[in-house]
Design a protein around this motif. Structure first.
Motif, short mmCIF file in Angstrom:
data_model
loop_
_atom_site.label_atom_id
_atom_site.label_comp_id
_atom_site.label_asym_id
_atom_site.label_seq_id
_atom_site.Cartn_x
_atom_site.Cartn_y
_atom_site.Cartn_z
N CYS A 78 7.63 12.71 0.03
CA CYS A 78 6.95 11.57 0.66
C CYS A 78 5.99 12.10 1.72
N LYS A 137 0.76 0.96 8.88
CA LYS A 137 0.41 0.20 7.67
C LYS A 137 1.42 -0.91 7.38
N ALA A 146 1.43 16.20 11.38
CA ALA A 146 1.42 14.76 11.65
C ALA A 146 1.31 14.44 13.13
N ASP A 157 3.83 10.51 3.44
CA ASP A 157 3.63 9.60 4.56
C ASP A 157 4.87 9.42 5.42
N LYS A 165 9.84 4.63 1.71
CA LYS A 165 9.26 5.27 2.88
C LYS A 165 10.22 5.19 4.06
#
Length: 354
Positions: free
Chosen positions: A160, A210, A176, A162, A138
């Motif tokens: 990806c 996260k 986003a 995220d 990531k």
């Protein structure tokens, strides 16, 4: 560690590194646009000064191309020189994108059109972020300047979901930006610390929501923005430096708060240095007075022997339509007699040029 090898290959104007003693699980790159290493000291930049003492200071560093953010930003992204990446200047003539005038290579419309006409090869090489994403890692990018679009630009076919790239107040993927809940985008100011603070808080806040990803990039607009406006060493420029230092401190404090500081390699780098220009020359006007058909943009489709002049700070690009070697040599010979001309580069060999 291949990630570090790629980054170390393109360390630029002023670079400080803190290594996590072989235990790195994360890499964070913080770019201070336009920073000069001789302004890094305990008074101007206490956080960076301490980081340099705790880690490694790279003394023999230089820009890939002088004073061109987009060129050096692409070198940071790809680990390669401009002849391989395809980005040669901040502003270029790309007739497939715009046949009449120069384009800003970092502009979203330019990038999108460039990928359209090249089948997603606007950059001729994958970026570090794209390589990592394909490997299942990531990434998170936040920049107060649009140059970071070049690091992770593809909207379609993203591997990806995220991985977010925030450039100014726009994101890839486009949707986003609504989830980031950013404050209103303030006009560019001098010092431009407000925009830098927004980018910093976006990175260490929602983009690290996260967890801290494998790779993060934070691109600050200062001290470049203020030094262009106020000059080197002025009160405003020093205030801008302190603003960048404060944002670096926020990143380090967040890494500590999350318990990953000792597992993170932190790079503080710059895309280029800075100097004061004592003279400005209008190359297009100069060539026109000498009898050449030189312009800064075309009002109609160009014809053979037209010359497009594109200023890029301390350098200028000359596009000779038709590539006539005799005309090119005449231009070179004229420039070689001028005290304002330094090194001259030509695509085809010419006496006295690189």
């Amino acid at each position: 560690m291949r990630l570090l090898t790629i980054i170390l290959a393109v360390i630029l104007s002023a670079a400080v590194t803190v290594f996590a003693a072989g235990k790195a699980e994360h890499v964070v790159v913080v770019v201070w646009d336009g920073m000069r290493p001789d302004f890094v000291n305990e008074t101007n930049t206490p956080t960076l000064y301490q980081l340099a003492h705790d880690g490694v200071f790279f003394q023999n560093h230089h820009a890939v191309y002088l004073s061109s953010t987009e060129v050096n930003g692409t070198a940071i992204a790809t680990g390669c020189y401009p002849n391989r990446s395809g980005i040669l200047a901040n502003r270029e003539y790309r007739p497939a994108i715009n046949p009449l005038k120069p384009v800003d290579v970092q502009a979203l419309d330019t990038v999108r059109k460039g990928d359209e006409v090249t089948h997603n090869h606007y950059l001729q090489l994958p970026t570090l972020e794209e390589i990592l994403q394909r490997a299942g890692k990531k990434t998170a990018i936040a920049g107060a300047k649009p140059v970071v679009l070049l690091h992770d630009r593809l909207e379609q076919g993203r591997v990806c979901a995220d991985c977010v790239n925030l450039f100014e107040h726009t994101t890839v993927p486009a949707a986003a930006v609504e989830k980031l809940n950013l404050p209103a985008f303030t006009p560019k100011d001098i010092p431009n610390t407000r925009r830098d603070e927004v980018a910093t808080h976006a990175l260490i806040g929602p983009l690290w929501d996260k967890a801290v990803p494998a790779f993060s990039l934070l691109w600050l607009s200062e001290p470049d923005a203020t030094q262009h406006n106020s000059g080197l060493g002025t009160a405003r420029a020093l205030k801008a430096l302190k603003g960048s230092d404060d944002n670096l401190a926020r990143v380090l404090e967040e890494l500590t708060a999350r318990g990953v500081r000792d597992k993170t390699d932190v790079f503080v780098i710059s895309d280029h240095g800075f100097s004061t220009c004592s003279r400005s020359v209008d190359i297009a006007a100069f060539l026109k007075r000498a009898g050449f058909n030189a312009v800064r943009e075309f009002l109609q489709p160009p014809i053979k022997d037209d010359i497009l002049v594109i200023g890029n700070g301390g350098t200028a690009l000359l596009y000779v339509i038709g590539h006539d070697s005799k005309l090119t040599h005449k231009i070179v010979e004229l420039l070689q007699t001028q005290d304002f001309a330094g090194a001259i580069f030509t695509r085809e060999p010419a006496e006295g040029t690189f």
